[in-house]
Design a protein around this motif. Sequence first.
Motif, PDB file in Angstrom:
ATOM      1  N   TRP A   9       0.852  -1.182   0.000  1.00  0.00           N
ATOM      2  CA  TRP A   9       0.000   0.000   0.000  1.00  0.00           C
ATOM      3  C   TRP A   9       0.884   1.226   0.000  1.00  0.00           C
ATOM      4  CZ3 TRP A   9      -0.570  -3.497   4.220  1.00  0.00           C
ATOM      5  CH2 TRP A   9      -1.543  -4.468   4.002  1.00  0.00           C
ATOM      6  N   LYS A  10       1.048   1.837  -1.128  1.00  0.00           N
ATOM      7  CA  LYS A  10       1.850   3.062  -1.206  1.00  0.00           C
ATOM      8  C   LYS A  10       0.996   4.213  -0.681  1.00  0.00           C
ATOM      9  CE  LYS A  10       5.484   1.384  -3.260  1.00  0.00           C
ATOM     10  NZ  LYS A  10       6.775   1.368  -2.679  1.00  0.00           N
ATOM     11  N   THR A  11       0.965   4.344   0.635  1.00  0.00           N
ATOM     12  CA  THR A  11       0.134   5.351   1.277  1.00  0.00           C
ATOM     13  C   THR A  11       1.003   6.283   2.104  1.00  0.00           C
ATOM     14  OG1 THR A  11      -0.198   3.963   3.222  1.00  0.00           O
ATOM     15  CG2 THR A  11      -1.820   3.770   1.445  1.00  0.00           C
ATOM     16  N   LEU A  12       0.380   7.280   2.674  1.00  0.00           N
ATOM     17  CA  LEU A  12       1.086   8.203   3.533  1.00  0.00           C
ATOM     18  C   LEU A  12       1.644   7.479   4.750  1.00  0.00           C
ATOM     19  CD1 LEU A  12       1.459  11.271   3.267  1.00  0.00           C
ATOM     20  CD2 LEU A  12      -0.297  11.538   5.007  1.00  0.00           C
ATOM     21  N   ARG A  13       0.828   6.597   5.335  1.00  0.00           N
ATOM     22  CA  ARG A  13       1.270   5.818   6.485  1.00  0.00           C
ATOM     23  C   ARG A  13       2.040   4.619   5.961  1.00  0.00           C
ATOM     24  NH1 ARG A  13      -2.896   3.221  10.711  1.00  0.00           N
ATOM     25  NH2 ARG A  13      -2.877   5.284  11.642  1.00  0.00           N
ATOM     26  N   GLU A  14       3.304   4.568   6.291  1.00  0.00           N
ATOM     27  CA  GLU A  14       4.138   3.459   5.820  1.00  0.00           C
ATOM     28  C   GLU A  14       3.589   2.138   6.338  1.00  0.00           C
ATOM     29  OE1 GLU A  14       7.213   3.340   4.009  1.00  0.00           O
ATOM     30  OE2 GLU A  14       6.636   5.339   3.431  1.00  0.00           O
ATOM     31  N   LYS A  15       3.342   1.183   5.434  1.00  0.00           N
ATOM     32  CA  LYS A  15       2.908  -0.151   5.818  1.00  0.00           C
ATOM     33  C   LYS A  15       3.770  -1.157   5.068  1.00  0.00           C
ATOM     34  CE  LYS A  15      -1.907   0.947   6.698  1.00  0.00           C
ATOM     35  NZ  LYS A  15      -3.294   0.647   6.388  1.00  0.00           N
ATOM     36  N   LYS A  28       2.441  -7.290   9.894  1.00  0.00           N
ATOM     37  CA  LYS A  28       2.405  -6.006   9.196  1.00  0.00           C
ATOM     38  C   LYS A  28       3.060  -4.989  10.118  1.00  0.00           C
ATOM     39  CE  LYS A  28      -1.608  -4.060   9.009  1.00  0.00           C
ATOM     40  NZ  LYS A  28      -2.987  -3.737   8.662  1.00  0.00           N
ATOM     41  N   MET A  29       3.936  -4.176   9.563  1.00  0.00           N
ATOM     42  CA  MET A  29       4.611  -3.123  10.323  1.00  0.00           C
ATOM     43  C   MET A  29       4.164  -1.791   9.752  1.00  0.00           C
ATOM     44  SD  MET A  29       8.295  -4.975  10.109  1.00  0.00           S
ATOM     45  CE  MET A  29       7.940  -5.632   8.494  1.00  0.00           C
ATOM     46  N   LYS A  30       3.763  -0.865  10.632  1.00  0.00           N
ATOM     47  CA  LYS A  30       3.305   0.422  10.124  1.00  0.00           C
ATOM     48  C   LYS A  30       3.657   1.539  11.091  1.00  0.00           C
ATOM     49  CE  LYS A  30      -1.399   0.490  11.846  1.00  0.00           C
ATOM     50  NZ  LYS A  30      -2.776   0.675  11.478  1.00  0.00           N
ATOM     51  N   GLN A  31       3.824   2.714  10.525  1.00  0.00           N
ATOM     52  CA  GLN A  31       4.157   3.907  11.294  1.00  0.00           C
ATOM     53  C   GLN A  31       2.876   4.577  11.774  1.00  0.00           C
ATOM     54  OE1 GLN A  31       5.926   6.964   8.937  1.00  0.00           O
ATOM     55  NE2 GLN A  31       6.582   8.144  10.694  1.00  0.00           N
ATOM     56  N   MET A  42       3.624  -3.259  15.196  1.00  0.00           N
ATOM     57  CA  MET A  42       3.667  -4.528  14.485  1.00  0.00           C
ATOM     58  C   MET A  42       2.339  -5.219  14.761  1.00  0.00           C
ATOM     59  SD  MET A  42       6.283  -7.761  14.663  1.00  0.00           S
ATOM     60  CE  MET A  42       5.811  -8.307  16.280  1.00  0.00           C
ATOM     61  N   CYS A  43       1.623  -5.574  13.694  1.00  0.00           N
ATOM     62  CA  CYS A  43       0.318  -6.219  13.816  1.00  0.00           C
ATOM     63  C   CYS A  43       0.405  -7.632  13.269  1.00  0.00           C
ATOM     64  CB  CYS A  43      -0.743  -5.432  13.056  1.00  0.00           C
ATOM     65  SG  CYS A  43      -0.927  -3.738  13.638  1.00  0.00           S
ATOM     66  N   ALA A  44      -0.338  -8.540  13.889  1.00  0.00           N
ATOM     67  CA  ALA A  44      -0.387  -9.936  13.444  1.00  0.00           C
ATOM     68  C   ALA A  44      -1.805 -10.441  13.680  1.00  0.00           C
ATOM     69  CB  ALA A  44       0.642 -10.766  14.204  1.00  0.00           C
ATOM     70  N   GLY A  45      -1.988 -11.754  13.655  1.00  0.00           N
ATOM     71  CA  GLY A  45      -3.304 -12.323  13.905  1.00  0.00           C
ATOM     72  C   GLY A  45      -4.174 -12.297  12.666  1.00  0.00           C
ATOM     73  N   TRP A 152      13.056  -0.845  13.244  1.00  0.00           N
ATOM     74  CA  TRP A 152      14.114   0.088  13.663  1.00  0.00           C
ATOM     75  C   TRP A 152      14.681   0.791  12.432  1.00  0.00           C
ATOM     76  CZ3 TRP A 152      16.770   1.717  18.081  1.00  0.00           C
ATOM     77  CH2 TRP A 152      17.979   2.373  17.847  1.00  0.00           C
ATOM     78  N   ASP A 153      15.009   0.021  11.410  1.00  0.00           N
ATOM     79  CA  ASP A 153      15.607   0.602  10.207  1.00  0.00           C
ATOM     80  C   ASP A 153      14.639   1.548   9.504  1.00  0.00           C
ATOM     81  OD1 ASP A 153      17.793   0.865   8.339  1.00  0.00           O
ATOM     82  OD2 ASP A 153      16.539  -0.270   6.942  1.00  0.00           O
ATOM     83  N   TYR A 154      13.370   1.155   9.382  1.00  0.00           N
ATOM     84  CA  TYR A 154      12.379   2.036   8.764  1.00  0.00           C
ATOM     85  C   TYR A 154      12.225   3.331   9.551  1.00  0.00           C
ATOM     86  CZ  TYR A 154      10.958  -2.130   6.149  1.00  0.00           C
ATOM     87  OH  TYR A 154      10.931  -3.243   5.353  1.00  0.00           O
ATOM     88  N   ALA A 155      12.182   3.220  10.876  1.00  0.00           N
ATOM     89  CA  ALA A 155      12.036   4.408  11.724  1.00  0.00           C
ATOM     90  C   ALA A 155      13.262   5.316  11.603  1.00  0.00           C
ATOM     91  CB  ALA A 155      11.817   3.991  13.183  1.00  0.00           C
TER      92      ALA A 155
END
Length: 162
Positions: A9-15, A28-31, A42-45, A152-155
């Motif tokens: 998803w090329k969105t404003l919120r990095e996912k 899924k990792m998102k800012q 970090m989301c899972a499930g 960490w690297d994305y942040a």
Amino acid sequence: MFFQVKNPWKTLREKHVMSDAYGVEICKMKQKLMSIHHTWHMCAGENLEERRVTLVFRNLTLHEKCSVFVYEAPYPHEDDDTDTSDLKPLLYMKSTDVFGFDIKIYDPETDELFGRMSKDVAKEILVSVDSYCLTVKPGVDVAFMTALALMWDYAMTDIKNS
């Protein structure tokens, strides 16, 4: 062990979605956008909507340490407010070099080292490919540590570009 990360998803919120070698989505990792501190989840499930981990970077001037908060069931939904006031950081992540390309993940109470990640900067510059080396203590979840190191690297990339 092989993991692939996509940004579907090329969105404003990095996912970013991390999957295993068979293409099964792990997390899924998102800012988080509206936050006092740089914060990543970090989301899972089911449908990758349960928030399992929050990374909070509290010292924005040095960018060298963050707290890792791990949630227990029932997990909050990915869009719920981030409230870590009643949580104790389970792990800390700390940069071990000036540029942030080498980090360690450790227990804040005992200083026990769980993992260390380093980034191959030369490969990134020469061929525009991110390459990491992750060393993990036996018995520690490799996928979990990989996701932490990637967040960490994305942040750090986001903080340096802002």
